[in-house]
Design a protein around this motif. Structure first.
Motif, PDB file in Angstrom:
ATOM      1  N   ALA A 237       0.819  -1.218   0.000  1.00 35.34           N
ATOM      2  CA  ALA A 237       0.000   0.000   0.000  1.00 35.34           C
ATOM      3  C   ALA A 237       0.850   1.264   0.000  1.00 35.34           C
ATOM      4  N   SER A 238       2.057   1.195   0.564  1.00 36.54           N
ATOM      5  CA  SER A 238       2.903   2.393   0.642  1.00 36.54           C
ATOM      6  C   SER A 238       3.474   2.789  -0.717  1.00 36.54           C
ATOM      7  N   LEU A 239       3.429   1.898  -1.700  1.00 35.53           N
ATOM      8  CA  LEU A 239       3.988   2.188  -3.022  1.00 35.53           C
ATOM      9  C   LEU A 239       2.937   2.637  -4.034  1.00 35.53           C
ATOM     10  N   VAL A 275      -3.637   3.209  12.781  1.00 37.83           N
ATOM     11  CA  VAL A 275      -2.689   3.711  11.780  1.00 37.83           C
ATOM     12  C   VAL A 275      -2.465   2.666  10.700  1.00 37.83           C
ATOM     13  N   VAL A 276      -2.384   1.405  11.109  1.00 40.87           N
ATOM     14  CA  VAL A 276      -2.182   0.314  10.154  1.00 40.87           C
ATOM     15  C   VAL A 276      -3.358   0.220   9.182  1.00 40.87           C
ATOM     16  N   ALA A 277      -4.559   0.391   9.677  1.00 39.26           N
ATOM     17  CA  ALA A 277      -5.758   0.277   8.838  1.00 39.26           C
ATOM     18  C   ALA A 277      -5.988   1.494   7.955  1.00 39.26           C
ATOM     19  N   ARG A 278      -5.371   2.634   8.293  1.00 40.47           N
ATOM     20  CA  ARG A 278      -5.696   3.894   7.627  1.00 40.47           C
ATOM     21  C   ARG A 278      -5.485   3.895   6.115  1.00 40.47           C
ATOM     22  N   PRO A 279      -4.377   3.322   5.571  1.00 42.92           N
ATOM     23  CA  PRO A 279      -4.216   3.364   4.106  1.00 42.92           C
ATOM     24  C   PRO A 279      -5.386   2.741   3.353  1.00 42.92           C
ATOM     25  N   ALA A 280      -5.922   1.651   3.874  1.00 40.76           N
ATOM     26  CA  ALA A 280      -7.063   1.015   3.210  1.00 40.76           C
ATOM     27  C   ALA A 280      -8.302   1.886   3.310  1.00 40.76           C
ATOM     28  N   ILE A 281      -8.536   2.449   4.488  1.00 39.07           N
ATOM     29  CA  ILE A 281      -9.724   3.282   4.691  1.00 39.07           C
ATOM     30  C   ILE A 281      -9.662   4.529   3.825  1.00 39.07           C
ATOM     31  N   GLU A 282      -8.495   5.170   3.786  1.00 39.57           N
ATOM     32  CA  GLU A 282      -8.368   6.401   3.013  1.00 39.57           C
ATOM     33  C   GLU A 282      -8.468   6.145   1.510  1.00 39.57           C
ATOM     34  N   ARG A 286     -11.290   7.811  -0.887  1.00 38.90           N
ATOM     35  CA  ARG A 286     -10.949   8.618  -2.060  1.00 38.90           C
ATOM     36  C   ARG A 286     -11.621   8.089  -3.322  1.00 38.90           C
ATOM     37  N   LEU A 287     -11.735   6.778  -3.407  1.00 39.01           N
ATOM     38  CA  LEU A 287     -12.331   6.172  -4.597  1.00 39.01           C
ATOM     39  C   LEU A 287     -13.859   6.187  -4.559  1.00 39.01           C
ATOM     40  N   GLY A 288     -14.425   6.488  -3.394  1.00 37.49           N
ATOM     41  CA  GLY A 288     -15.867   6.666  -3.287  1.00 37.49           C
ATOM     42  C   GLY A 288     -16.692   5.400  -3.239  1.00 37.49           C
ATOM     43  N   PHE A 289     -16.114   4.309  -2.743  1.00 33.99           N
ATOM     44  CA  PHE A 289     -16.868   3.061  -2.658  1.00 33.99           C
ATOM     45  C   PHE A 289     -17.602   2.948  -1.330  1.00 33.99           C
ATOM     46  N   PRO A 290     -18.714   2.207  -1.297  1.00 34.91           N
ATOM     47  CA  PRO A 290     -19.488   2.065  -0.058  1.00 34.91           C
ATOM     48  C   PRO A 290     -18.646   1.458   1.061  1.00 34.91           C
ATOM     49  N   ARG A 326     -10.025  -5.768  11.642  1.00 35.36           N
ATOM     50  CA  ARG A 326     -11.306  -5.595  12.341  1.00 35.36           C
ATOM     51  C   ARG A 326     -11.759  -4.147  12.305  1.00 35.36           C
ATOM     52  N   VAL A 327     -10.796  -3.217  12.252  1.00 31.56           N
ATOM     53  CA  VAL A 327     -11.144  -1.799  12.170  1.00 31.56           C
ATOM     54  C   VAL A 327     -11.909  -1.520  10.879  1.00 31.56           C
ATOM     55  N   LEU A 328     -11.550  -2.207   9.809  1.00 30.55           N
ATOM     56  CA  LEU A 328     -12.238  -2.009   8.534  1.00 30.55           C
ATOM     57  C   LEU A 328     -13.707  -2.381   8.641  1.00 30.55           C
TER      58      LEU A 328
END
Length: 335
Positions: A237-239, A275-282, A286-290, A326-328
């Motif tokens: 995700a970082s790349l 913090v670990v979950a944030r890249p997926a959430i953000e 940004r992409l606007g998915f449910p 689980r945060v997701l």
């Protein structure tokens, strides 16, 4: 019924583990993740590495180790036997630990392009320079993967199989930046259509298993992978770059799952699970998915294999991915 083999809030490993104890590695994979997998232990030496392990699956193609690395030969030798023995021992361990298991189970195999970029032909050039050799590798690997998956299914009959094709060399194959065997030149770029066709050959052999292509390098060719038939894409995700978001969004829209690498693969200070979950959430926002689809369609992983980590860190990294997943599910709309 869920269209993916795993349940919501899934986490898994990329594949490799530190050390030489295959039974302990399998127990860790089953104990610390919600999408367990058959670990690879390259620390055991020749034949336990990604290339040797997958070369042992090739049908009617044989490879041995030379001073420059793996090279195709006329007949199997000591190195091929060692690779086959490692894999058989791992499968025996998997059967012992997971015989009664019911649920998703992932296995990893090196993809055809990374094999072609890594194994030399008999006369010393990398197989990637010869389109006919690449075609033969893809067809041989497809047959071997089908046999491998049938073996795993027989040993763990309750498994819903996920097969991960490891293709770290894919961006360099497409860019024409894979070095020649001498190291002084570069092998010309391969056309995306050809890359897609060879990937599709192997993916089509996966049968009912859920095919994922893993690439931990920058510049993942999302469109090529998706149109080759992959139902999941695994990446660091970082790349990810802003220009990646359109093809990622198109893939998500078509139901492709994303395995996002979110914790380092070597010993580091692990951040808070939010913090670990944030890249997926953000990314999802940004992409606007449910938000409701996030925990089903995204699986969290380390950024790459854990072979270079300590055993304690490997365990903590997998546990952190599991907790962050689980945060997701619990509150994907929050920062």
């Amino acid at each position: 019924m869920n269209e993916y083999p795993w349940d919501e809030a899934a986490a898994t490993g990329v594949g490799s583990h530190p050390g030489e104890d295959h039974m302990e590695a399998i127990r860790m994979a089953f104990g610390e993740t919600s999408l367990p997998y058959l670990p690879e232990l390259p620390g055991r030496g020749v034949g336990a590495d990604m290339i040797g392990r997958s070369a042992s699956l090739l049908v009617d193609l044989h490879a041995e180790v030379h001073p420059s690395g793996w090279r195709f030969t006329d007949r199997p030798g000591r190195d091929a036997k060692r690779a086959a023995d490692h894999l058989r021992r791992d499968l025996d361990g998997l059967e012992e630990i997971a015989r009664e298991y019911q649920g998703p189970l992932k296995v990893q195999v090196c993809g055809p392009w990374t094999l072609a970029a890594s194994i030399e032909l008999r006369y010393g050039h990398k197989a990637l320079v010869d389109p006919g050799a690449v075609r033969d590798i893809a067809e041989s690997l497809a047959e071997g993967v089908a046999q491998h998956l049938a073996d795993v299914a027989r040993r763990v009959p309750g498994a819903r199989l996920v097969v991960q094709l490891d293709e770290p060399e894919l961006p360099r194959v497409l860019a024409g930046s894979v070095p020649t065997a001498s190291g002084f030149g570069r092998i010309p770029a391969v056309e995306p259509m050809i890359v897609r066709e060879r990937l599709e050959t192997v993916i089509s052999a996966c049968g009912e298993a859920f095919p994922v292509v893993h690439c931990c390098a920058a510049g993942v060719p999302f469109e090529v992978i998706r149109t080759a038939g992959a139902r999941g894409i695994s990446c660091d995700a970082s790349l990810l770059r802003r220009q990646d978001e359109d093809p990622i969004g198109e893939a998500i829209e078509k139901g492709v799952a994303f395995f996002l690498g979110v914790v380092p693969g070597t010993d580091s200070r692990l951040p808070d699970i939010g913090v670990v979950a944030r890249p997926a959430i953000e990314l999802w926002r940004r992409l606007g998915f449910p938000p409701a689809r996030l925990a089903t369609q995204v699986v969290l992983t380390p950024v790459c294999g854990l072979a270079g980590a300590s055993p304690a860190y490997a365990k903590d990294a997998l546990a952190t991915c599991r907790k962050a997943a689980r945060v997701l599910r619990e509150d994907p709309g929050e920062e």
